[in-house]
Design an enzyme around this catalytic site. Structure first.
Site, PDB file in Angstrom:
ATOM      1  N   ASN A  47       0.793  -1.219   0.000  1.00 19.94           N
ATOM      2  CA  ASN A  47       0.000   0.000   0.000  1.00 19.94           C
ATOM      3  C   ASN A  47       0.830   1.276   0.000  1.00 19.94           C
ATOM      4  O   ASN A  47       0.323   2.357   0.253  1.00 19.94           O
ATOM      5  CB  ASN A  47      -0.942   0.001   1.199  1.00 19.94           C
ATOM      6  CG  ASN A  47      -1.773  -1.262   1.254  1.00 19.94           C
ATOM      7  OD1 ASN A  47      -1.567  -2.103   2.114  1.00 19.94           O
ATOM      8  ND2 ASN A  47      -2.661  -1.419   0.296  1.00 19.94           N
ATOM      9  N   VAL A  59       1.657   7.118   0.332  1.00 20.02           N
ATOM     10  CA  VAL A  59       0.873   6.157   1.097  1.00 20.02           C
ATOM     11  C   VAL A  59      -0.548   6.114   0.562  1.00 20.02           C
ATOM     12  O   VAL A  59      -1.161   7.145   0.324  1.00 20.02           O
ATOM     13  CB  VAL A  59       0.844   6.556   2.581  1.00 20.02           C
ATOM     14  CG1 VAL A  59      -0.029   5.609   3.370  1.00 20.02           C
ATOM     15  CG2 VAL A  59       2.243   6.561   3.132  1.00 20.02           C
ATOM     16  N   CYS A  60      -1.051   4.914   0.361  1.00 12.95           N
ATOM     17  CA  CYS A  60      -2.394   4.772  -0.179  1.00 12.95           C
ATOM     18  C   CYS A  60      -3.271   4.073   0.838  1.00 12.95           C
ATOM     19  O   CYS A  60      -3.318   2.858   0.885  1.00 12.95           O
ATOM     20  CB  CYS A  60      -2.306   3.962  -1.474  1.00 12.95           C
ATOM     21  SG  CYS A  60      -3.882   3.512  -2.155  1.00 12.95           S
ATOM     22  N   ILE A  61      -3.893   4.878   1.709  1.00 13.39           N
ATOM     23  CA  ILE A  61      -4.890   4.279   2.588  1.00 13.39           C
ATOM     24  C   ILE A  61      -6.168   5.091   2.474  1.00 13.39           C
ATOM     25  O   ILE A  61      -6.141   6.281   2.160  1.00 13.39           O
ATOM     26  CB  ILE A  61      -4.430   4.208   4.065  1.00 13.39           C
ATOM     27  CG1 ILE A  61      -3.855   5.538   4.537  1.00 13.39           C
ATOM     28  CG2 ILE A  61      -3.450   3.088   4.274  1.00 13.39           C
ATOM     29  CD1 ILE A  61      -3.496   5.534   5.998  1.00 13.39           C
ATOM     30  N   ALA A 104      -0.944  -0.144  -4.078  1.00  9.69           N
ATOM     31  CA  ALA A 104      -0.327   1.006  -4.738  1.00  9.69           C
ATOM     32  C   ALA A 104       0.968   0.560  -5.391  1.00  9.69           C
ATOM     33  O   ALA A 104       1.408   1.113  -6.381  1.00  9.69           O
ATOM     34  CB  ALA A 104      -0.056   2.109  -3.722  1.00  9.69           C
TER      35      ALA A 104
END
Lengths: 167, 422
Positions: A82, A89-91, A137
């Site tokens: 992620n 950061v992909c949250i 990601a």
């Protein structure tokens, strides 16, 4: 006005974090004069693959924070499904508010103005503990996470080592 | 002493400058740049930055980290590789004798390069104490060359993680480590070792100063672990028994001595006045000496640790992900033998302080045995052991193990937190 609000809010959060540091990360500013750019160091959570690492990341807040989410980018090299190759950061809670056009996330999972640096960090730490390979990601990392755990572990271990050296 | 730079804040008091550090580093950089051009090597960016930093702060660069440049995005022609040879040769040419650690990541090392490093390590003038060659595609015959240097080197820590040289490499490495008197830590994680390596590792654990083993992610399995620890467990047991016997004798002696002492006390009381007078005198003359001693201690702070001892001692043993499980025909027995040996080590070895068995499905029975060993260890008043085990066992056994062995805690954690706050 909006600018003033964001500045005040961020200052308040920073002061709060300085006074009462939270376990698992520490926060400061990249440049003392710019309240919109934070530097955080995340301590790799124990019992995860990232245990022992110190990961540096930058948080960039928009002028109209907290209406819109900050962007988070790891400066230390990280290998995680992620986290993009560039470190972003992909949250879900860092995604712009509103509905997901793919229907993967609900609006409640996305950015809400109630989130603070602390809640973001808690999410990131839990992301480190428990990678989500469903919406990656970093596709390579996710693939490795699913198919070749040993290699994945190795890459993570290397990042942990690197992060220790860089401090 | 005494002269401190004015700029130093109260926090930085302890930082000292290295005289000539900037000169030596500048020279290294100069030579390195020329060498890079000659060899067609890309300069290692980490090294350049660290050097510049060192020049600025006048601190010698003690640790060299060498890693390949990130691969360029598509469309851009590939860059020349970072060559370790160039760096090693530069160390020689610039006579840079301040390197303590050489860390190399992800570089494919040819035998030639490895021989070159070996030659550098062999030269006593370069105080390299830590060598790390992670994921460098080292082959077993190159390991042999490297291992030959161990006898004449300053190395205390060798880390060869992710080089899949297998048992063949391990046997040659261990041959080099035999009777070694400097190396303390050996790390061979993910080196494709199998149970055959156990016996070699056991031999060097028994016959050298190496006492910290990091062997995660291999396939050493029950048989290998048994081979490795058998002799050590027996030695530890012997020593423990001897110590218990000695303690018992000592206690007896003291008990007897106490009886005699009471007799003596009565007689000596007659002469106390004289003796006490002498003592006060001695105390007075002692005081200035003591003060001096204190000052010295403050400066040094840390006591030099004792030189490592050759012998059957293991301090740390990491065996995560090594297939120590009963999942094969006839493996149950092997597992029990292996766990039995580990338990004996736990029960009797006073220097054993870390054991990592994570990701080995040892099962309930074995876990139970380990737990009992830990209880015995505690009863025997041996120092605590930090241990990690798999969670795939019964809840209460797991909880008991966690309680008895306070879990692996990595160092470093505490101090660094404060530093970062800007």
């Amino acid at each position: 006005m909006a600018v003033a609000q964001s500045v005040l809010l961020l200052r308040k959060q920073l002061a709060e974090l300085r006074r009462h540091p939270v376990d698992g990360f520490s926060a400061g500013l990249v440049d003392e004069d710019n309240i919109f750019k934070w530097e955080v160091i995340i301590i790799g959570p124990a019992d995860s693959l990232y245990d022992g690492g110190y990961f540096k990341a930058h948080l960039t807040f928009p002028q109209d924070y907290p209406q819109r989410p900050p962007k988070m980018k790891f400066i230390s090299e990280t290998w995680h499904p992620n986290v993009g190759v560039d470190g972003s950061v992909c949250i879900s809670i860092l995604h712009e508010p509103g509905d997901d056009k793919y229907g993967y996330e609900t609006a409640a999972e996305r950015w809400l103005p109630v989130h603070t640096v602390e809640t973001i960090m808690v999410s990131v730490i839990s992301m480190l503990c428990d990678p989500n390979d469903e919406s990656p990601a970093n596709v390579d990392a996710a693939k490795q996470f699913r198919e070749d755990m040993q290699k994945f572990k190795k890459n993570v271990a290397r990042c942990v080592r690197k992060s220790q050296e860089e401090l | 002493m005494g002269k401190k730079k004015e700029k130093d804040g109260p926090k930085r008091k302890s930082i000292k400058f290295d005289v000539n550090a900037d000169i030596d580093l500048t020279r290294y950089l100069k030579v390195y740049n020329v060498q890079c051009l000659n060899d067609g090597s890309l300069p290692c960016s980490w090294l350049l930055n660290a050097m510049k930093n060192g020049i600025e702060h006048r601190k010698y660069l003690r640790k060299f980290i060498v890693e390949p440049a990130p691969s360029p995005p598509e469309g851009i022609p590939p860059q020349p590789p970072v060559l370790l040879d160039t760096i090693v040769n530069t160390i020689r040419k610039a006579h840079y004798i301040h390197i303590n650690e050489l860390v190399v990541w992800d570089l494919e090392l040819q035998h030639k390069t490895l021989a070159n490093i070996s030659l550098l390590i062999e030269k006593g003038i370069y105080p390299i104490t830590r060598l790390e060659l992670m994921d460098c595609d080292i082959l077993y015959y190159s390991v042999e060359r490297l291992a030959r240097t161990f006898k004449v080197s300053n190395l205390t820590e060798v880390n060869l993680d992710y080089n899949e040289f297998g048992d063949e490499g391990c046997s040659r490495l261990c041959a080099g480590c035999k009777n070694n008197k400097t190396i303390i830590t050996l790390s061979l994680c993910y080196c494709a070792l199998t149970s055959a390596s156990g016996i070699y590792l056991g031999e060097i654990a028994y016959n050298s100063t190496i006492r910290e083993f990091y062997l995660d992610g291999n396939k050493i399995e029950c048989r290998g672990v048994s081979d490795m620890l058998r002799a050590i467990a027996i030695a530890a047991e012997d020593e423990h028994m001897k110590k218990i016997e000695e303690d018992r004798l000592k206690a007896l002696m003291i008990a007897e001595g106490a009886l005699e002492a009471t007799d003596k006390n009565v007689t000596s009381q007659l002469g106390t006045t004289d003796a006490s007078g002498g003592e006060t005198d001695g105390a007075a003359s002692d005081t200035p000496k003591k003060k001096k001693k204190k000052k010295k201690k403050g400066k040094k702070a840390k006591k030099e640790p004792d030189p490592p001892v050759v012998g059957p001692y293991i301090y740390k043993l990491h065996l995560a992900e090594n297939g120590i499980d009963p999942y094969c025909q006839g493996r149950m027995e092997e597992l029990l033998t292996c766990i039995g040996i580990i338990s004996r080590t736990i029960m009797h070895s006073s220097c054993f302080c870390e054991l990592d068995l994570e990701d080995n499905a040892i099962g309930n029975l074995a876990a139970r045995e380990i737990m009992e060993a830990l209880v015995r260890r505690k009863e025997g008043d041996l120092p605590g052991l930090k241990m990690k085990t798999t969670a795939e066992i019964q809840k209460d056994t797991f909880a008991a193990i966690v309680k008895l062995a306070s879990g692996l805690k990595k160092k470093k954690k505490k101090g660094k937190k404060k530093k970062k706050k800007k």
